[in-house]
Design a protein around this motif. Structure first.
Motif, mmCIF file in Angstrom:
data_model
loop_
_atom_site.group_PDB
_atom_site.id
_atom_site.type_symbol
_atom_site.label_atom_id
_atom_site.label_comp_id
_atom_site.label_asym_id
_atom_site.label_seq_id
_atom_site.Cartn_x
_atom_site.Cartn_y
_atom_site.Cartn_z
ATOM 1 N N SER A 27 20.243 -38.720 -26.129
ATOM 2 C CA SER A 27 20.680 -38.541 -27.513
ATOM 3 C C SER A 27 19.941 -37.414 -28.227
ATOM 4 C CB SER A 27 20.515 -39.848 -28.284
ATOM 5 O OG SER A 27 19.159 -40.239 -28.317
ATOM 6 N N ILE A 28 18.713 -37.110 -27.794
ATOM 7 C CA ILE A 28 17.941 -36.092 -28.507
ATOM 8 C C ILE A 28 17.896 -34.782 -27.736
ATOM 9 C CG2 ILE A 28 16.545 -37.789 -29.725
ATOM 10 C CD1 ILE A 28 14.288 -37.177 -27.719
ATOM 11 N N PHE A 29 18.880 -34.561 -26.881
ATOM 12 C CA PHE A 29 18.899 -33.349 -26.055
ATOM 13 C C PHE A 29 18.758 -32.087 -26.897
ATOM 14 C CE2 PHE A 29 19.924 -30.668 -22.547
ATOM 15 C CZ PHE A 29 20.721 -29.646 -23.053
ATOM 16 N N SER A 30 19.392 -32.052 -28.044
ATOM 17 C CA SER A 30 19.414 -30.824 -28.839
ATOM 18 C C SER A 30 18.028 -30.421 -29.343
ATOM 19 C CB SER A 30 20.372 -30.968 -30.020
ATOM 20 O OG SER A 30 19.921 -31.988 -30.888
ATOM 21 N N ILE A 31 17.092 -31.340 -29.339
ATOM 22 C CA ILE A 31 15.741 -30.999 -29.789
ATOM 23 C C ILE A 31 14.732 -31.015 -28.634
ATOM 24 C CG2 ILE A 31 16.148 -31.733 -32.147
ATOM 25 C CD1 ILE A 31 14.527 -34.256 -31.527
ATOM 26 N N ASP A 32 15.250 -31.101 -27.400
ATOM 27 C CA ASP A 32 14.390 -31.020 -26.227
ATOM 28 C C ASP A 32 14.244 -29.560 -25.809
ATOM 29 O OD1 ASP A 32 15.672 -34.014 -24.611
ATOM 30 O OD2 ASP A 32 13.792 -33.708 -25.708
ATOM 31 N N VAL A 33 13.013 -29.100 -25.647
ATOM 32 C CA VAL A 33 12.801 -27.867 -24.892
ATOM 33 C C VAL A 33 13.130 -28.214 -23.447
ATOM 34 C CG1 VAL A 33 11.151 -26.116 -24.134
ATOM 35 C CG2 VAL A 33 11.017 -27.060 -26.459
ATOM 36 N N GLN A 44 4.739 -27.766 -3.482
ATOM 37 C CA GLN A 44 4.780 -28.538 -4.708
ATOM 38 C C GLN A 44 5.911 -28.041 -5.601
ATOM 39 O OE1 GLN A 44 0.824 -28.353 -6.487
ATOM 40 N NE2 GLN A 44 0.254 -30.263 -5.472
ATOM 41 N N ARG A 45 6.362 -28.938 -6.454
ATOM 42 C CA ARG A 45 7.384 -28.548 -7.417
ATOM 43 C C ARG A 45 6.812 -27.507 -8.372
ATOM 44 N NH1 ARG A 45 11.188 -33.237 -8.975
ATOM 45 N NH2 ARG A 45 9.178 -34.290 -9.254
ATOM 46 N N GLU A 46 7.607 -26.487 -8.700
ATOM 47 C CA GLU A 46 7.145 -25.430 -9.590
ATOM 48 C C GLU A 46 8.159 -25.198 -10.704
ATOM 49 O OE1 GLU A 46 6.831 -21.651 -7.569
ATOM 50 O OE2 GLU A 46 8.935 -21.660 -6.962
ATOM 51 N N TRP A 47 7.634 -24.712 -11.799
ATOM 52 C CA TRP A 47 8.460 -24.374 -12.943
ATOM 53 C C TRP A 47 9.171 -23.044 -12.692
ATOM 54 C CZ3 TRP A 47 7.195 -20.079 -16.144
ATOM 55 C CH2 TRP A 47 8.050 -19.894 -17.231
ATOM 56 N N VAL A 48 10.427 -22.935 -13.138
ATOM 57 C CA VAL A 48 11.230 -21.735 -12.917
ATOM 58 C C VAL A 48 11.586 -21.046 -14.235
ATOM 59 C CG1 VAL A 48 13.462 -20.897 -12.072
ATOM 60 C CG2 VAL A 48 12.220 -22.632 -10.777
ATOM 61 N N ALA A 49 12.066 -21.833 -15.206
ATOM 62 C CA ALA A 49 12.521 -21.238 -16.466
ATOM 63 C C ALA A 49 12.545 -22.302 -17.547
ATOM 64 C CB ALA A 49 13.914 -20.636 -16.303
ATOM 65 N N ARG A 50 12.477 -21.890 -18.806
ATOM 66 C CA ARG A 50 12.620 -22.834 -19.910
ATOM 67 C C ARG A 50 13.348 -22.152 -21.063
ATOM 68 N NH1 ARG A 50 6.885 -22.183 -20.258
ATOM 69 N NH2 ARG A 50 6.297 -20.893 -22.045
ATOM 70 N N THR A 102 7.377 -31.778 -18.737
ATOM 71 C CA THR A 102 8.214 -32.752 -18.053
ATOM 72 C C THR A 102 7.835 -34.179 -18.401
ATOM 73 O OG1 THR A 102 6.776 -32.796 -16.110
ATOM 74 C CG2 THR A 102 8.558 -31.188 -16.122
ATOM 75 N N ARG A 103 8.797 -35.052 -18.186
ATOM 76 C CA ARG A 103 8.598 -36.492 -18.344
ATOM 77 C C ARG A 103 9.024 -37.150 -17.027
ATOM 78 N NH1 ARG A 103 11.144 -36.301 -24.289
ATOM 79 N NH2 ARG A 103 9.294 -35.571 -25.347
#
Length: 117
Positions: A27-33, A44-50, A102-103
């Motif tokens: 429901s709060i997708f619009s305010i999620d980075v 290991q998992r790595e960050w790609v873009a935000r 991340t969560r």
């Protein structure tokens, strides 16, 4: 908890393109980075873009994908995208989306991207 669902992966030759999608009913997708992440075999998992929230839609990329990948979002569809161009074998991985930071409870199954000839 409502997770993210990734899609759009597949096999592509080097130099090819794919567009990944990630949707949610959160429901709060619009305010999620939002971010895209990837995990290659044995790594290991790595960050790609935000991408930020609001009208500015500020985007940031890992050096390894800068100039080749583009992240975007459609808040009305609660979807974030990753356009991947000029793909390289090193981009082979399972790709995930999540909030940034991340969560743990929001990780989905990911979508496999394989780049090979």
């Amino acid at each position: 908890q409502v997770q993210f669902v990734e899609s759009g992966g597949g096999w592509v030759q080097p130099g090819g393109s794919l567009r990944l999608s990630c949707s949610t009913s959160r429901s709060i997708f619009s305010i999620d980075v939002m971010g895209w992440y990837r995990q290659a075999p044995g790594k290991q998992r790595e960050w790609v873009a935000r991408i930020s929230v609001g009208n500015s839609r500020i985007t940031t990329y890992a050096d390894s994908v800068k100039g080749r990948f583009t992240i975007s979002r459609d808040n009305a569809k609660k979807t974030v995208y990753l356009q991947m161009n000029s793909l390289e074998p090193e981009d082979t991985a399972v790709y995930y989306c999540n909030t940034h930071p991340t969560r743990d409870e929001l990780w989905g199954q990911g979508t496999q991207v394989t780049v090979s000839s």
